[in-house]
Design a protein around this motif. Sequence first.
Motif, PDB file in Angstrom:
ATOM      1  N   UNK A  64      34.904  66.120  28.088  1.00  0.00           N
ATOM      2  CA  UNK A  64      36.014  65.235  28.526  1.00  0.00           C
ATOM      3  C   UNK A  64      37.248  65.977  29.114  1.00  0.00           C
ATOM      4  N   UNK A  65      37.662  65.362  30.412  1.00  0.00           N
ATOM      5  CA  UNK A  65      38.567  66.200  31.110  1.00  0.00           C
ATOM      6  C   UNK A  65      40.142  66.063  30.636  1.00  0.00           C
ATOM      7  N   UNK A  66      41.230  66.522  31.361  1.00  0.00           N
ATOM      8  CA  UNK A  66      42.339  66.884  30.859  1.00  0.00           C
ATOM      9  C   UNK A  66      42.931  65.318  30.460  1.00  0.00           C
ATOM     10  N   UNK A  67      42.469  64.021  30.729  1.00  0.00           N
ATOM     11  CA  UNK A  67      43.206  62.843  30.462  1.00  0.00           C
ATOM     12  C   UNK A  67      42.095  62.226  29.543  1.00  0.00           C
ATOM     13  N   UNK A  68      41.339  63.042  28.960  1.00  0.00           N
ATOM     14  CA  UNK A  68      40.409  62.561  27.741  1.00  0.00           C
ATOM     15  C   UNK A  68      39.337  61.560  28.485  1.00  0.00           C
ATOM     16  N   UNK A  69      39.075  61.684  29.650  1.00  0.00           N
ATOM     17  CA  UNK A  69      38.233  60.774  30.096  1.00  0.00           C
ATOM     18  C   UNK A  69      36.490  61.702  30.206  1.00  0.00           C
ATOM     19  N   UNK A  70      35.635  60.965  29.430  1.00  0.00           N
ATOM     20  CA  UNK A  70      34.205  61.436  29.450  1.00  0.00           C
ATOM     21  C   UNK A  70      33.900  61.937  30.966  1.00  0.00           C
ATOM     22  N   UNK A  71      33.374  63.060  30.889  1.00  0.00           N
ATOM     23  CA  UNK A  71      32.997  63.491  32.306  1.00  0.00           C
ATOM     24  C   UNK A  71      31.967  63.177  33.021  1.00  0.00           C
ATOM     25  N   UNK A  72      31.202  62.268  32.190  1.00  0.00           N
ATOM     26  CA  UNK A  72      29.883  61.445  32.834  1.00  0.00           C
ATOM     27  C   UNK A  72      30.102  59.974  32.633  1.00  0.00           C
ATOM     28  N   UNK A  73      30.380  59.196  33.676  1.00  0.00           N
ATOM     29  CA  UNK A  73      30.923  57.668  33.714  1.00  0.00           C
ATOM     30  C   UNK A  73      29.654  56.951  34.178  1.00  0.00           C
ATOM     31  N   UNK A  74      29.470  55.590  33.599  1.00  0.00           N
ATOM     32  CA  UNK A  74      28.581  54.629  34.225  1.00  0.00           C
ATOM     33  C   UNK A  74      29.283  53.862  35.342  1.00  0.00           C
ATOM     34  N   UNK A  75      28.942  53.956  36.577  1.00  0.00           N
ATOM     35  CA  UNK A  75      29.615  52.946  37.678  1.00  0.00           C
ATOM     36  C   UNK A  75      29.115  51.682  37.898  1.00  0.00           C
ATOM     37  N   UNK A  76      29.643  50.735  38.380  1.00  0.00           N
ATOM     38  CA  UNK A  76      29.072  49.163  38.515  1.00  0.00           C
ATOM     39  C   UNK A  76      29.104  48.764  39.946  1.00  0.00           C
ATOM     40  N   UNK A  77      29.431  49.566  40.781  1.00  0.00           N
ATOM     41  CA  UNK A  77      29.136  49.427  42.334  1.00  0.00           C
ATOM     42  C   UNK A  77      28.141  48.662  42.629  1.00  0.00           C
ATOM     43  N   UNK A  78      28.211  47.635  43.450  1.00  0.00           N
ATOM     44  CA  UNK A  78      26.825  46.827  43.898  1.00  0.00           C
ATOM     45  C   UNK A  78      25.936  46.276  42.898  1.00  0.00           C
ATOM     46  N   UNK A  79      26.490  45.927  41.583  1.00  0.00           N
ATOM     47  CA  UNK A  79      25.686  45.174  40.604  1.00  0.00           C
ATOM     48  C   UNK A  79      26.426  43.839  40.573  1.00  0.00           C
ATOM     49  N   UNK A  80      25.381  42.819  40.453  1.00  0.00           N
ATOM     50  CA  UNK A  80      25.931  41.361  40.179  1.00  0.00           C
ATOM     51  C   UNK A  80      26.438  41.302  38.973  1.00  0.00           C
ATOM     52  N   UNK A  81      27.233  40.146  38.829  1.00  0.00           N
ATOM     53  CA  UNK A  81      27.809  39.912  37.353  1.00  0.00           C
ATOM     54  C   UNK A  81      26.670  40.119  36.304  1.00  0.00           C
ATOM     55  N   UNK A  82      25.608  39.369  36.391  1.00  0.00           N
ATOM     56  CA  UNK A  82      24.501  39.566  35.359  1.00  0.00           C
ATOM     57  C   UNK A  82      23.983  40.967  35.132  1.00  0.00           C
ATOM     58  N   UNK A  83      23.750  41.610  36.396  1.00  0.00           N
ATOM     59  CA  UNK A  83      23.389  42.974  36.215  1.00  0.00           C
ATOM     60  C   UNK A  83      24.584  44.005  35.522  1.00  0.00           C
TER      61      UNK A  83
END
Length: 304
Positions: free
Chosen positions: A9-28
Amino acid sequence: MMELSQATRNGIDMPLVGFGTYQLSIDQAEFCVKEALKAGFRHIDSAEGYNNEEGTGKGIKAAGVSRDEIFVTTKLFPGYKQWGAPEKTYEQTIETLKNQLKQLQLDYVDLYLIHAPLSELRLEQWNALVALKKSGLTRHIGVSNYNEETIKEILDAGLAQPEANQVEFHPMCAQIDLTRYMQKHAIAPIAYSSLAPLSTWRMEAGQGGEVLAEKKAESQLVIKEVASKLKVSEAKLLLRWGLQHGYCVLTRSTKPERIRENLQVFDFKIPDHDMECLNRLNQNQAFAWAANGLNPMEVAPPIK
């Protein structure tokens, strides 16, 4: 260059690897977010502009992971006159996050970002983000696609400093000066489009990955050679490169096996010599928004 220990995690307690949702449909989004959380992801990256937060929220709920274990980022689309999209006022910014929280089925997000400096009202919008943090609707606030100049606008106005900045970052778009500036000011750097140099990136119909593809050929040979030498996939190599530069990295896939694989980036290290080979690929070339005909870091209108 950052040495990665066991820290994830980084300085704001964010996990260093994240899952992005760009270009996914609502169902995806529903299916993939659920799969990502089941695979061990604990950082989900969303946005108003992705038009799929209802699915993302359902996926988070269906995964059955405790809310306090998950770091959720989302973004305000600020409006953009050239696209005929009205610019959001202070009040509209407040209401936007409240509506996003309903779609996400959450009481708060962990990080709320202004998606890009596209609006003349961006200082007004930033003031709204400060208020949203005070009210507890977001734990942290930041920006995306901001350069040194647009970050300085916030500081020069005497406002709270952004805690994070999400930008396109990969060996061909290394943001060297901006990265140094963010490190100096303790602004957490987050990379999107880490896999943009690859020939497989955004190649489904309508995703825009073919734009500027001819600029990548030489770099792809180097990336392939280094990945082969280290016996890792090219995707894992690029994600690890971002991590070793101190960035949080985001991945996205619709395939469960690929989702799982993209999380496995802490079990190897790129040697210094190979890091330098990849660093030399930098062209300051942005790809992510090219299909939209703009670079969001270069189009900020004068502030009102």
